[in-house]
Design a protein around this motif. Structure first.
Motif: not given
Ligand SMILES: C[S@@+](CC[C@H](N)C(=O)[O-])C[C@H]1O[C@@H](n2cnc3c(N)ncnc32)[C@H](O)[C@@H]1O
Length: 233
Positions: A59-61, A85-86, A92-94, A114-117
């Motif tokens: 897994l990569h994050f 990816g967060a 950016g998501v689009a 939020d990535a930390l979530e």
């Protein structure tokens, strides 16, 4: 463990920065409405390879993938690995969704937020790689606690990486660079900096695709860019 500790100014406890720019084009809006729900990180529960991809795989994050070009390139290179990816910025998501569609990537999951979530829901020792590329610099000293590179998030990254896993960090910002190295000096029990002289931080390592932000930093602003690889002990 949680990235946030009450009263600790070195941890992030909320999302900073913008979440929307220009209105999305109709085709992007459609990707957000149709493709995103199919590949979104589930809103609850442990974030594991099995839960996301149905079986065990490395897994990569990626934290704050911007337009997603780095994540897409890496996912294309490593089709047997899973990528999370967060990114809170919907534009950016689009763009990332466009890459996923155009390259027919089956190994990417996206969290719009939020990535930390999401990172805190990953079991300890489950990640093979974590990427933090050109995080928002928050250059004023009074905003230093907003930087992703701080004790709370770095502690969480250390917890989530498996021994031998890698944390990649890149920046073109001299203030952020100094701050980040100071933070990482507090984590020498957890990380070993993969360094053999200046070339290690001055040259983009192979297998490290250029991000859009990095490209602009070099070509438009003429900035130097610095690259860091930290191996989890
Ligand atoms: C300067 S941009 C760099 C984007 C991309 N990594 C690149 O190199 O092109 C920083 C990104 O971090 C995202 N960001 C900020 N806070 C974040 C958070 N808590 N979780 C995930 N992403 C975040 C921003 O929305 C922005 O897209």
């Amino acid at each position: 463990m949680s990235a946030y500790k009450e009263g600790d100014p070195t941890t992030l406890n909320r999302l900073y920065g913008r979440s929307q720019g220009k209105p999305l084009r109709a085709s992007q809006q459609e990707l957000v409405e149709r493709l995103l729900p199919q590949i979104a990180v589930p809103p609850e529960g442990p974030v594991t390879s099995e839960a996301l991809f149905g079986f065990d795989r490395p897994l990569h994050f990626e934290i704050g993938f911007g337009g997603g070009e780095h994540m897409a390139e890496r996912a294309d290179l490593l089709p047997d690995h899973g990528f999370i990816g967060a990114e809170p910025f919907v534009n950016g998501v689009a763009q990332a969704l466009t890459h996923v569609r155009d390259r027919t990537l089956a190994n990417v999951r996206i969290h719009h937020g939020d990535a930390l979530e999401v990172l805190r829901r990953v079991p300890d020792g489950a990640l093979t790689m974590v990427y933090l590329l050109h995080p928002d610099p928050w250059p004023k000293a009074k905003h230093a606690k907003r930087r992703m590179m701080n004790d709370g998030p770095v502690r969480m990254i250390a917890d989530k990486l498996k021994p031998g896993g890698e944390f990649r960090f890149g920046t073109d910002h001299p203030v952020y660079l100094r701050h980040a190295l100071m933070v990482m000096r507090r984590f020498t029990d957890e990380f070993e900096w993969q360094v053999e002289g200046r070339a290690s931080w001055e040259n983009r390592p192979s297998g490290w695709p250029e991000t859009r932000y990095e490209h602009k930093a070099r070509t438009v602003y003429g900035h130097e860019v610095w690259y860091f690889r930290f191996r989890r002990k």
